[in-house]
Design a protein around this motif. Sequence first.
Motif, PDB file in Angstrom:
ATOM      1  N   SER A 256       0.810  -1.226   0.000  1.00 42.22           N
ATOM      2  CA  SER A 256       0.000   0.000   0.000  1.00 42.22           C
ATOM      3  C   SER A 256       0.836   1.265   0.000  1.00 42.22           C
ATOM      4  N   TYR A 257       1.928   1.276   0.786  1.00 36.15           N
ATOM      5  CA  TYR A 257       2.689   2.502   0.994  1.00 36.15           C
ATOM      6  C   TYR A 257       3.963   2.592   0.156  1.00 36.15           C
ATOM      7  N   GLY A 258       4.478   1.449  -0.298  1.00 35.29           N
ATOM      8  CA  GLY A 258       5.578   1.479  -1.254  1.00 35.29           C
ATOM      9  C   GLY A 258       6.974   1.566  -0.698  1.00 35.29           C
ATOM     10  N   SER A 259       7.134   1.816   0.609  1.00 35.92           N
ATOM     11  CA  SER A 259       8.468   1.827   1.201  1.00 35.92           C
ATOM     12  C   SER A 259       8.369   1.547   2.691  1.00 35.92           C
ATOM     13  N   VAL A 260       9.457   1.035   3.235  1.00 33.87           N
ATOM     14  CA  VAL A 260       9.503   0.752   4.671  1.00 33.87           C
ATOM     15  C   VAL A 260       9.318   2.035   5.467  1.00 33.87           C
TER      16      VAL A 260
END
Length: 269
Positions: A256-260
């Motif tokens: 959903s957010y694309g990065s840690v």
Amino acid sequence: MKDRTTESDSLYDNLENMPIGELLHSINREDKKVPEVVEGCIPQIEKIVLEVSKRMKAGGRLFYIGAGTSGRLGIVDASECPPTFGVSHDMVIGLIAGGDSAIRKAVEFAEDDTEQAWKDLSEYNIGPNDSVIGIAASGTTPYVIGGVKDARENGLFTGCITCNDGSPLAQAVEVPVEAVVGPEFVTGSTRMKAGTAQKLILNMISTGVMISLGRVKGNKMVDMQLSNDKLVERGCRMLMNSLNISRVEAQELLSSYGSVRKVIEHYKK
């Protein structure tokens, strides 16, 4: 300039008559000398990291310029910054004498042009917040020397990585790093110890700069690009350990957010 260490005779001879095991042990014996030499260069490397970081925080970029092996090493280091630290591809840029075709095949006499590096840099709308690091084992490569001289005259910060003392390249920059690793196992083959020293120093510069810019959290690459299954799995493990969540939840959040980093920031809210 005094006789170049990088061109001095190997400490070994009759290599063609050595048993393979002896060859390999001898190469390894020489390689062990490199980290100790690099350790002695840390004060100069620190100055470069501090200066480059300061300028990058003001919107500047980092350019590596080199020829042959040195140029390729700069390109490798630059190309690893976007996937590792999530920065744009125009933040750390490696340039090689002869252009991109020289990455795979040597371009004859490309390194002998003192004006070409500045022409190459100028294509990037160069500015005073940018930094240029010249990489040349010999410290005598005209492409690199000309490039750092022009960069310095135009107000850019300049550094270098070389493997000889007192070279013209070192004299041309503000902060020289001189990693004198001694004669190569195969005389003059600077892709060996000199190349290893350059690679170690480049690792230190780019990693130090990126950590200074906040691109690492704790000891994790929270901004890495999730460009393959291995990196997605690494990101999931980071989230599972940091947030104490299940693998399924970590995968869903990462998707959903694309990065840690973005997932962790979401959780903090």
